[in-house]
Design a protein around this motif. Structure first.
Motif, short mmCIF file in Angstrom:
data_model
loop_
_atom_site.label_atom_id
_atom_site.label_comp_id
_atom_site.label_asym_id
_atom_site.label_seq_id
_atom_site.Cartn_x
_atom_site.Cartn_y
_atom_site.Cartn_z
N ALA A 106 0.84 -1.20 0.00
CA ALA A 106 0.00 0.00 0.00
C ALA A 106 0.87 1.25 0.00
N LYS A 107 0.38 2.32 -0.59
CA LYS A 107 1.06 3.61 -0.53
C LYS A 107 0.05 4.69 -0.22
N GLY A 108 0.53 5.80 0.30
CA GLY A 108 -0.37 6.88 0.69
C GLY A 108 -1.24 6.53 1.87
N VAL A 109 -0.73 5.71 2.79
CA VAL A 109 -1.52 5.29 3.96
C VAL A 109 -1.52 6.40 5.00
N GLY A 110 -2.64 6.57 5.66
CA GLY A 110 -2.72 7.61 6.69
C GLY A 110 -3.71 7.24 7.78
N LEU A 111 -3.51 7.85 8.94
CA LEU A 111 -4.44 7.71 10.07
C LEU A 111 -5.20 9.02 10.23
N THR A 112 -6.46 8.91 10.62
CA THR A 112 -7.28 10.09 10.94
C THR A 112 -7.96 9.86 12.27
N ASP A 113 -7.90 10.84 13.14
CA ASP A 113 -8.56 10.76 14.44
C ASP A 113 -9.22 12.10 14.71
#
Length: 206
Positions: A106-113
């Motif tokens: 995977a690429k461009g992985v991110g977390l959002t909280d």
């Protein structure tokens, strides 16, 4: 044994060919995990001769086959808090633990909280890199870029919250989200986007 990414060219000498249809096999094995962001596999075959018989008048010397590749990363996300008392004026530190499975990197992985009601974001006790101002109020969506992750990789990030004096009594619920941008549009693959929610009972006010 050829490389698993990019374009690879292979040649085979056939020699003299009789009239009619001649068949030769060319087999490939797709790499696993499959490179991040790719959704198709394209195979192009070209036939040519040495020109001793003159110019080939037929423009059908190239054949292209495109196949959709069934591959995707599979994410897991868990969220735990530090166990400290959840009361006004206290700071809670959440740990977001993530891992990547499946059969594609995977690429461009991110977390959002998103900062919940009755809390503000605390940058000093959070992992570096969160796109969120210190003291960001409730309703602020904070994001952390993880970049490219290979199948089998894992990691964690801290997300800290300070409970305000106006935090409502009852249960504090905080939800984190892991997502992928770029060529893989996970908005259409809900099974690849997992939310993890943590709830805490709030202590009595003094």
């Amino acid at each position: 044994g050829a490389p698993s990414a990019g374009t690879v060219t292979c040649t085979k000498t056939i020699g003299i060919v009789d009239l009619g249809v001649q068949v030769t096999d060319f087999n490939v094995t797709l790499p696993s995990p499959y490179p991040a962001g790719l959704t198709t596999f394209v195979a192009t075959a070209t036939v040519s001769e040495d020109g001793s018989q003159g110019t080939d008048p037929v423009g059908n010397n190239v054949a292209v086959v495109t196949r959709n590749v069934v591959a995707a990363p599979v994410f897991a996300l868990a969220k735990t808090d530090d166990g400290n008392a959840a009361a006004p004026g206290k700071t809670l530190v959440y740990t977001l633990s993530y891992s990547v499975g499946g059969n594609q990197d995977a690429k461009g992985v991110g977390l959002t909280d998103t900062v919940p009601t009755g809390a503000t974001f605390v940058s000093a006790q959070s992992s570096p890199g969160w796109r969120c101002s210190n003291g960001a109020p409730a309703g602020t969506a904070c994001s952390l870029s993880l970049g490219a992750l290979a199948v089998g990789s894992s990691g964690s990030a801290n997300f800290a919250l300070a409970l305000t004096a106006t935090v409502p009594t009852g249960t504090l619920t905080n939800t984190a989200l892991i997502s992928v941008s770029g060529k893989l549009k996970l908005a259409h693959r809900t099974s690849l986007t997992l939310a993890s929610t943590s709830s805490r009972d709030l202590g009595a006010r003094s």
